[in-house]
Motif scaffolding. Structure first.
Motif, PDB file in Angstrom:
ATOM      1  N   ILE B  64       0.851  -1.184   0.000  1.00 57.35           N
ATOM      2  CA  ILE B  64       0.000   0.000   0.000  1.00 57.35           C
ATOM      3  C   ILE B  64       0.888   1.236   0.000  1.00 57.35           C
ATOM      4  N   GLY B  65       0.601   2.145  -0.904  1.00 52.38           N
ATOM      5  CA  GLY B  65       1.305   3.424  -0.882  1.00 52.38           C
ATOM      6  C   GLY B  65       0.609   4.372   0.075  1.00 52.38           C
ATOM      7  N   LEU B  66       1.374   4.994   0.965  1.00 50.00           N
ATOM      8  CA  LEU B  66       0.793   5.948   1.917  1.00 50.00           C
ATOM      9  C   LEU B  66       1.423   7.315   1.672  1.00 50.00           C
ATOM     10  N   ILE B  67       0.578   8.303   1.430  1.00 55.09           N
ATOM     11  CA  ILE B  67       1.073   9.656   1.165  1.00 55.09           C
ATOM     12  C   ILE B  67       0.603  10.573   2.278  1.00 55.09           C
ATOM     13  N   VAL B  68       1.535  11.150   3.009  1.00 56.61           N
ATOM     14  CA  VAL B  68       1.175  12.051   4.105  1.00 56.61           C
ATOM     15  C   VAL B  68       1.902  13.377   3.938  1.00 56.61           C
ATOM     16  N   PRO B  69       1.335  14.459   4.475  1.00 61.32           N
ATOM     17  CA  PRO B  69       2.055  15.728   4.419  1.00 61.32           C
ATOM     18  C   PRO B  69       3.263  15.679   5.342  1.00 61.32           C
ATOM     19  N   GLU B  70       4.300  16.364   4.956  1.00 66.31           N
ATOM     20  CA  GLU B  70       5.546  16.344   5.697  1.00 66.31           C
ATOM     21  C   GLU B  70       5.428  17.069   7.036  1.00 66.31           C
ATOM     22  N   ALA B  71       4.567  18.065   7.057  1.00 66.20           N
ATOM     23  CA  ALA B  71       4.562  19.031   8.150  1.00 66.20           C
ATOM     24  C   ALA B  71       4.408  18.428   9.547  1.00 66.20           C
ATOM     25  N   SER B  72       3.198  18.021   9.896  1.00 63.85           N
ATOM     26  CA  SER B  72       2.943  17.747  11.310  1.00 63.85           C
ATOM     27  C   SER B  72       2.874  16.256  11.601  1.00 63.85           C
ATOM     28  N   TYR B  73       3.969  15.692  12.048  1.00 65.60           N
ATOM     29  CA  TYR B  73       3.978  14.267  12.310  1.00 65.60           C
ATOM     30  C   TYR B  73       3.325  13.893  13.618  1.00 65.60           C
ATOM     31  N   ILE B  94       3.675  -1.151   3.820  1.00 67.80           N
ATOM     32  CA  ILE B  94       3.384   0.271   3.617  1.00 67.80           C
ATOM     33  C   ILE B  94       4.581   0.960   2.979  1.00 67.80           C
ATOM     34  N   MET B  95       4.348   1.558   1.820  1.00 64.18           N
ATOM     35  CA  MET B  95       5.371   2.356   1.159  1.00 64.18           C
ATOM     36  C   MET B  95       5.077   3.818   1.501  1.00 64.18           C
ATOM     37  N   LEU B  96       5.994   4.453   2.217  1.00 62.74           N
ATOM     38  CA  LEU B  96       5.714   5.807   2.725  1.00 62.74           C
ATOM     39  C   LEU B  96       6.221   6.896   1.789  1.00 62.74           C
ATOM     40  N   HIS B  97       5.370   7.851   1.513  1.00 61.23           N
ATOM     41  CA  HIS B  97       5.752   9.011   0.720  1.00 61.23           C
ATOM     42  C   HIS B  97       5.262  10.264   1.433  1.00 61.23           C
ATOM     43  N   THR B  98       6.056  11.317   1.349  1.00 64.64           N
ATOM     44  CA  THR B  98       5.599  12.563   1.954  1.00 64.64           C
ATOM     45  C   THR B  98       5.487  13.626   0.876  1.00 64.64           C
ATOM     46  N   THR B  99       4.630  14.573   1.134  1.00 64.54           N
ATOM     47  CA  THR B  99       4.452  15.658   0.181  1.00 64.54           C
ATOM     48  C   THR B  99       4.487  16.985   0.917  1.00 64.54           C
ATOM     49  N   ILE B 114       2.485   4.277  -8.313  1.00 66.92           N
ATOM     50  CA  ILE B 114       1.716   3.331  -9.132  1.00 66.92           C
ATOM     51  C   ILE B 114       2.695   2.513  -9.972  1.00 66.92           C
ATOM     52  N   LYS B 115       3.706   3.196 -10.485  1.00 66.80           N
ATOM     53  CA  LYS B 115       4.722   2.509 -11.284  1.00 66.80           C
ATOM     54  C   LYS B 115       5.435   1.428 -10.471  1.00 66.80           C
ATOM     55  N   SER B 116       5.629   1.697  -9.198  1.00 66.29           N
ATOM     56  CA  SER B 116       6.300   0.690  -8.374  1.00 66.29           C
ATOM     57  C   SER B 116       5.303  -0.386  -7.944  1.00 66.29           C
ATOM     58  N   ARG B 117       4.188  -0.429  -8.635  1.00 66.68           N
ATOM     59  CA  ARG B 117       3.206  -1.507  -8.525  1.00 66.68           C
ATOM     60  C   ARG B 117       2.636  -1.706  -7.124  1.00 66.68           C
ATOM     61  N   VAL B 118       2.100  -0.641  -6.552  1.00 73.94           N
ATOM     62  CA  VAL B 118       1.372  -0.804  -5.301  1.00 73.94           C
ATOM     63  C   VAL B 118      -0.028  -1.285  -5.629  1.00 73.94           C
ATOM     64  N   ASP B 119      -0.691  -1.865  -4.637  1.00 69.32           N
ATOM     65  CA  ASP B 119      -2.014  -2.424  -4.871  1.00 69.32           C
ATOM     66  C   ASP B 119      -3.117  -1.458  -4.479  1.00 69.32           C
ATOM     67  N   GLY B 120      -2.755  -0.488  -3.674  1.00 67.68           N
ATOM     68  CA  GLY B 120      -3.730   0.500  -3.247  1.00 67.68           C
ATOM     69  C   GLY B 120      -2.991   1.699  -2.674  1.00 67.68           C
ATOM     70  N   VAL B 121      -3.718   2.808  -2.508  1.00 68.70           N
ATOM     71  CA  VAL B 121      -3.079   4.026  -2.011  1.00 68.70           C
ATOM     72  C   VAL B 121      -3.951   4.649  -0.925  1.00 68.70           C
ATOM     73  N   VAL B 122      -3.314   5.095   0.158  1.00 70.94           N
ATOM     74  CA  VAL B 122      -4.011   5.910   1.152  1.00 70.94           C
ATOM     75  C   VAL B 122      -3.376   7.296   1.132  1.00 70.94           C
ATOM     76  N   ILE B 123      -4.213   8.307   0.989  1.00 67.23           N
ATOM     77  CA  ILE B 123      -3.719   9.683   0.950  1.00 67.23           C
ATOM     78  C   ILE B 123      -4.284  10.445   2.135  1.00 67.23           C
ATOM     79  N   PHE B 124      -3.393  10.977   2.975  1.00 70.75           N
ATOM     80  CA  PHE B 124      -3.858  11.885   4.024  1.00 70.75           C
ATOM     81  C   PHE B 124      -3.491  13.289   3.583  1.00 70.75           C
ATOM     82  N   ASN B 125      -4.490  13.989   3.088  1.00 70.31           N
ATOM     83  CA  ASN B 125      -4.232  15.343   2.608  1.00 70.31           C
ATOM     84  C   ASN B 125      -5.541  16.087   2.549  1.00 70.31           C
ATOM     85  N   ASP B 126      -5.710  17.024   3.466  1.00 69.48           N
ATOM     86  CA  ASP B 126      -7.006  17.686   3.544  1.00 69.48           C
ATOM     87  C   ASP B 126      -7.146  18.803   2.513  1.00 69.48           C
TER      88      ASP B 126
END
Lengths: 331, 331
Positions: B64-73, B94-99, B114-126
């Motif tokens: 699963i790709g997880l995308i979270v904002p870098e700011a407030s951990y 979990i593949m972690l990415h920050t934005t 997606i290219k690294s072939r994840v099966d799903g993505v969770v995005i935390f970004n309001d």
């Protein structure tokens, strides 16, 4: 010692180079008995595939496994930020794993991420000791440990010397005739506290004294706050109180206020792991700026070097420094 | 509508089922022209591979790709904890990415994972809105968004209704004749503030009034603290101050103390995103317990459902509730 190459493995297993490459890269088209033969040759010779070449062969992104403790993301967050920023530069992906307990679970996690074919691992866990780490090196992927000083052929580390930090600070205090220094136990971070205690003990010894004010929170107290309320009202209170985390420093500050002890006039307060919340307390709490972001960034950089140059990275133990930030809780 | 299967794709591309499967699973042994033919058929038919079957076919772990904002951990950390706990149960990696920035970078990141072939993505970004999300759905992997209410065939969401939270709280205040309610701008979280403002505006409208106390921090002020020092000493100060983050609430508290305004007697203070630091402030700051851990856990659970049952998950918009925690900064 001659370095073992993929050619040696192919010769030993009596297969083609392409077959060895397929096994290393986890291709599905290799017959099971051939795969076993190649893996046996790899183990017998102690061959360590070059992870970068491996990545190129598959034309896939390099993936790094990152293992962090579940507990405190505030501090860990900055480490992750530093790590990911460097990972982005080198186009590495980060596979995140968290651990709540000790080495047993850690070994499971590592076994699991090695199986998912990561090219390297970064572990942030200050509880790890050398013996436990030896168990990890059998996986033959480069590992960088954040928080502990240790290294061997496949292991590097990036750390802050907390014992030295405590030693230097205590020596300064003693020079200024402040000899009643107390260190508050932190149940969540025993390894850190151990280092701090070592530094304080050494500082007192070198000044011909004994460090006696390690303040354990008795088991029957649910929180340090409840215990500190009693402790600080004792006759014989310390001149300087050292805590590891900001929340403990705030507990000291709140209990001191309630007991009518003025900070810093009657008692000084220092927090080792500084945070923005220390600056928001009144009076503002003095602390040490630990280079959290740098710990992550340097660890990732070290790992890229280990991946590129295999075992030829000369300095695999990197110590980072800290900065004392005096605020209003110290004189 | 008849569901498109792998058989339809094989027929359309005039290749074997095995070839389609190899293309879907990213095998290296497929010729480039064949791969293109299969991919064209997939796109033409709008075929969406079953990610679980895909995982089984490769006998690899689901990622699963997880995308979270870098700011407030600190807040994000609890979301990640919840997410990983559920991921562990289902043996997902979990593949972690920050934005750090907006949708442009987000699209790059998504394309990359997606290219690294994840099966799903969770995005935390309001900050993500519906239009921007439409761009994401073309990747045909299930996506769960944390923080925004939105859904379509491949997208689900888990969120807290901040507008409702602000509406309810303001209605309560108005009932108690507290009509001077101020909301402090938060430059780091404009999307949250927008929702809170909407709720306040609606509450005032429904009570025949206009919400006027949205307090913007002028650009020339480096921090809200510096501005608040001036703002709170004005004659016409609010009866209730609402901030989004704990650090802003502490800035209000510190400036109020400096200005000789006693909380809660002369001015009440509420923090939306409660934290342990609110309980350490004196007086303790009232806040809303947002179910951060649950946001992560429920999002991951929803994604596993979407992966297993493809598009048959009936409820893909899940609203979580909040709890008001009154402390000493409110009457």
């Amino acid at each position: 010692m001659k370095r073992i190459t993929i050619y040696d493995v192919a010769k030993e297993a009596d297969v083609s180079l392409a077959t060895v490459s397929r096994v290393i890269n986890g291709s599905e088209v290799v017959r099971e008995d051939t795969r076993i033969k190649v893996q046996e040759a790899i183990e017998k010779l102690g061959y360590k595939p070059n992870a970068i070449a491996q990545g190129l062969a598959l034309s896939k992104t390099t993936t790094i496994g990152l293992i962090v403790p579940e507990a405190s993301y505030f501090y860990t967050g900055q480490i992750i930020n530093g790590l990911i920023d460097v990972a982005k530069i080198y186009k590495y992906n980060i596979m995140l794993h968290t651990t709540t307990e000790g080495i047993t679970e850690m070994n499971d996690i590592i076994e699991n991420i090695i199986k998912s074919r990561v090219d390297g691992v970064v572990i942030f866990n200050d509880k790890l000791n050398k013996e436990e780490l030896n168990q990890l090196t059998r996986y033959q992927v480069p590992i960088v440990v954040i928080g502990n000083r240790m290294s061997d052929e496949t292991v590097g580390s990036v750390y802050v010397d907390y014992a030295k930090l405590a030693f230097d600070y205590a020596c300064d205090c003693i020079k200024q005739e402040k000899k009643q220094i107390a260190l508050i136990e932190d149940r969540k971070n025993p390894a850190m506290i151990k280092q701090l205690r070592e530094g304080l003990t050494r500082a007192f010894e070198e000044n011909g004294m004994t460090f006696e004010n390690y303040i354990e929170i008795p088991k029957e107290y649910r929180s340090s706050y409840l215990f500190l309320k009693e402790y600080l009202t004792k006759e014989n209170r310390p001149e300087v109180v050292i805590t590891y985390r900001d929340s403990q420093a705030m507990a000291v500050m709140n209990t001191a206020k309630e007991a009518g002890i003025s900070i810093p006039e009657e008692m000084e307060l220092v927090c080792i792991l500084d945070s923005k919340y220390n600056a928001m307390a009144r009076p503002q709490i003095s602390g040490f700026k630990i280079p959290d972001y740098d710990l992550g960034a340097v660890a990732m950089r070290l790992l890229t070097k280990m991946l590129h140059e295999e075992n030829e990275v000369s300095d695999k133990e990197i110590e980072l420094s800290y900065i004392f930030t005096p605020r209003k809780s110290t004189k």
